[in-house]
Scaffold this active site. Structure first.
Site, PDB file in Angstrom:
ATOM      1  N   ASP A 103       3.353  -7.619   1.253  1.00 44.15           N
ATOM      2  CA  ASP A 103       3.889  -6.531   0.445  1.00 44.15           C
ATOM      3  C   ASP A 103       3.595  -5.171   1.096  1.00 44.15           C
ATOM      4  O   ASP A 103       2.488  -4.949   1.609  1.00 44.15           O
ATOM      5  CB  ASP A 103       3.197  -6.611  -0.934  1.00 44.15           C
ATOM      6  CG  ASP A 103       3.873  -5.759  -1.998  1.00 44.15           C
ATOM      7  OD1 ASP A 103       5.081  -5.918  -2.208  1.00 44.15           O
ATOM      8  OD2 ASP A 103       3.173  -4.927  -2.621  1.00 44.15           O
TER       9      ASP A 103
ATOM     10  N   GLU B 185       7.149  -7.295   4.430  1.00 42.09           N
ATOM     11  CA  GLU B 185       8.040  -6.389   3.716  1.00 42.09           C
ATOM     12  C   GLU B 185       7.838  -5.018   4.373  1.00 42.09           C
ATOM     13  O   GLU B 185       7.068  -4.185   3.908  1.00 42.09           O
ATOM     14  CB  GLU B 185       7.705  -6.314   2.224  1.00 42.09           C
ATOM     15  CG  GLU B 185       8.755  -5.507   1.463  1.00 42.09           C
ATOM     16  CD  GLU B 185       8.243  -4.746   0.243  1.00 42.09           C
ATOM     17  OE1 GLU B 185       9.040  -4.448  -0.636  1.00 42.09           O
ATOM     18  OE2 GLU B 185       7.038  -4.411   0.186  1.00 42.09           O
TER      19      GLU B 185
HETATM   20  C1  NOJ Z   1       7.287  -4.506  -3.378  1.00 44.68           C
HETATM   21  C2  NOJ Z   1       7.444  -5.559  -4.416  1.00 44.68           C
HETATM   22  O1  NOJ Z   1       8.501  -6.407  -4.048  1.00 44.68           O
HETATM   23  C3  NOJ Z   1       7.689  -4.837  -5.725  1.00 44.68           C
HETATM   24  O2  NOJ Z   1       8.087  -5.719  -6.735  1.00 44.68           O
HETATM   25  C4  NOJ Z   1       6.435  -4.082  -6.081  1.00 44.68           C
HETATM   26  O3  NOJ Z   1       6.664  -3.301  -7.244  1.00 44.68           O
HETATM   27  C5  NOJ Z   1       6.011  -3.150  -4.954  1.00 44.68           C
HETATM   28  N1  NOJ Z   1       6.093  -3.744  -3.648  1.00 44.68           N
HETATM   29  C6  NOJ Z   1       4.584  -2.697  -5.141  1.00 44.68           C
HETATM   30  O4  NOJ Z   1       3.692  -3.766  -4.922  1.00 44.68           O
END
Ligand code: NOJ
Length: 551
Positions: free
Chosen positions: A212, A280
């Site tokens: 993340d 991500e």
């Molecule tokens: C990306 C995640 O996919 C999302 O759902 C989340 O709110 C943010 N990162 C913060 O962790």
């Protein structure tokens, strides 16, 4: 004559095992409820693993499973080495890993290293005293002379990225909600904690991690103010972020020096396990993204969000597909996720939206390295309907619903009926979303013309056509109407315009292995030579025939 080879069904043991596989995102709270409390859980997922095996996917990424007060639905972790009781137990994880492995499916967990929950014991200690050894696990700042936040940073969810902590008289930093304090990755103790967290799960047999916010872990030293963006230059589209987030230029809170070193450190931990690191890395410039995705070190692969951030705009979409030319074979291809409107909705909805999403799915399913379906993509699902009084997403609550991720997160429709086969509870944690019988897995499985069968055929072809494994992509047509590329003996083509179009084919005879038909697909196996005709917003996969004496 055409040739078909079975895909290597070996589980995640060989280095690079993920290349040219197909992934699937399970948003656990909405996938399947095994214990009747209205929330999806690990038992529910285990009960539905056969769906994933039937669909043919090789790898599943689970949204966070850790204990969490759910201020951001699991992306606020209170204990990295345990399971949220609502979702299951460690024993359920072990059982899931074993049952998935039996079906040739590898399981990735979601690692959330940018921030913890305010309820994490580290933060509980840190917030209580300036002298606590855990204080430096987070970013703290003195109030500005007017008592306001230490700098002008704005959270992704809107509002200041700082919250005042009265007990110790300082502000703490949070790039997301106030319940998600950012960890201080300049502190070597934080890095050591995460080495141990990674090993904890890798030792249990997980195949890797989706990481993340992998672009924003490091912040600029001293946390300086960020430049303001003149109003005229602020983007018209918000892409799921609050408007004030775009009013400053994010030059000090992402892509900072030292970020790659963190990725490298995790790679060194993951490598002995043959584990996959899927970042991500939210960077929409392929050149910059490419610097984080590498063969030798850093992250193995990263999501490409070019399609997720797009409406239906053929020229723009064609350009997004060609990002792979810059990044090399390191992209994870996604059209939808739990964070954005579903692709068929973005592309105009109804049959048209479904047909368009399938056309793009065909085009991405042939690309290296890893297409990843979001749960419900295989059903052609549009966004579910969520009335304002039912909002759960913190972003929806903060923006009065202007930006809500809830519609992409409504329960997976398994069977016709009031509760969609999702749960035995009266209500699910989110509304049902207004699904029809035709949206459900059960009804679509009985209809070979359904999106579900189309996606299954597509996934199977990816495994069966050796040309789609390993080899480079050679673009054959790059501007709409028809976009096409050749990989090995396979040609993948999609007509992105609404009118019928013809593509001149490379020399030879080509067998049409798959053709989309509306939001379904057929495998006609007819032979074409010279040119391929495609109706508007349809796609096809062709395989070159081996001439007599050639094979
Ligand atoms: C990306 C995640 O996919 C999302 O759902 C989340 O709110 C943010 N990162 C913060 O962790």
């Amino acid at each position: 004559m055409t040739t078909t080879e079975p895909a290597d069904a070996s589980p995640h043991t060989q280095p690079g095992w993920w290349a040219d596989r197909v992934g699937y995102q399970v948003y656990l709270p909405s996938f399947a409820d095994g214990d009747g409390d209205g929330w999806g859980d690990l038992t529910g997922l285990r009960q539905r693993l056969d769906h994933l095996a039937w669909l043919g996917v090789d790898l599943v990424w689970l949204s966070p499973i850790n204990p969490s007060p759910m201020a951001d639905h699991g992306y606020d972790v209170a204990d990295y080495c345990a399971v949220h009781p609502r979702l299951g137990t460690l024993a359920d994880v072990d059982a899931l890993l074993a049952e998935a492995r039996d079906r040739g499916i590898a399981v990735l967990l979601d690692l959330v290293p940018n921030h913890t929950s305010v309820e994490h014991p580290w933060f509980q200690r840190a917030r209580a005293s300036r002298d606590d050894p855990y204080r430096d696990y987070y970013h703290w700042g003195d109030p500005a002379p007017d008592g306001g936040p230490p700098n002008n940073w704005v959270s992704v969810f809107g509002g200041p990225a700082w919250t005042f902590e009265p007990a110790t008289g300082q502000y703490y930093l949070h790039l997301y909600a106030p319940e998600q304090p950012d960890l201080n990755w300049d502190n070597p103790a934080v890095a050591r904690e995460f080495d141990a967290i990674l090993r904890f799960w890798l030792d249990r047999g997980v195949a890797g991690f989706r990481i993340d916010v992998a672009h924003a872990l490091k912040k600029a030293p001293g946390l300086p103010d960020q430049p303001e963006v003149p109003a005229a230059q602020q983007p018209a589209r918000l892409d799921g972020r609050a408007a004030d987030h775009y009013a400053i230029e994010h030059v000090h809170d992402r892509e900072q020096p030292g970020l790659r070193d963190l990725h490298r450190r995790w790679r060194a931990v993951a490598e002995p396990y043959g584990a996959l690191l899927l970042g991500e890395v939210y960077i929409l410039d392929p050149q910059r993204l490419a610097t984080y995705l590498r063969d030798q070190d850093g992250l193995h692969t990263g999501f490409w969000f070019g399609l997720v951030e797009s409406e239906w705009d053929p020229a723009h979409l064609a350009a997004q597909l060609r990002a792979a030319e810059v990044t090399g074979p390191h992209l994870a291809w996604v059209q939808s996720s739990h964070d954005r409107r579903r692709a068929p909705t973005r592309y105009g909805g109804g049959q048209m939206g479904r047909r368009r999403a399938l056309t793009l799915a065909v085009l991405t399913l042939g690309l290296p390295a890893l297409p990843v379906l979001y749960q419900g993509d295989e059903l052609g699902l549009e966004d579910g309907h969520v009335p304002p009084q039912a909002y759960q997403d913190p972003l929806a609550r903060r923006t009065g619903g202007a930006l809500s991720r809830d519609p992409a997160r409504t329960p997976m429709p398994w069977e016709p009926g009031e509760r969609l086969g999702f749960t035995d509870a009266e209500q699910a944690w989110l509304p049902w979303g207004g699904r029809t019988d035709a949206d459900t897995v059960a009804v679509q499985r009985a209809d070979p013309g359904s999106p579900l069968w189309a996606y299954r055929r597509l996934v199977a072809l990816r495994g069966a056509l050796s040309g789609l494994r390993g080899g480079p992509v050679r673009w054959h047509a790059t501007t709409p109407p028809v976009v096409a590329y050749v990989r090995g003996d396979v040609l993948v083509a999609g007509n992105l315009e609404a009118h019928a179009a013809t593509l001149a084919l490379p020399a030879g005879r080509w067998t049409v292995r798959l053709r989309t038909q509306g939001s379904g697909a057929v495998e006609p196996d007819d032979v074409v030579e010279g040119a391929l005709s495609l109706p508007g917003e349809h796609a096809a996969i062709l395989q070159r025939e081996v001439a007599a004496g050639e094979g």
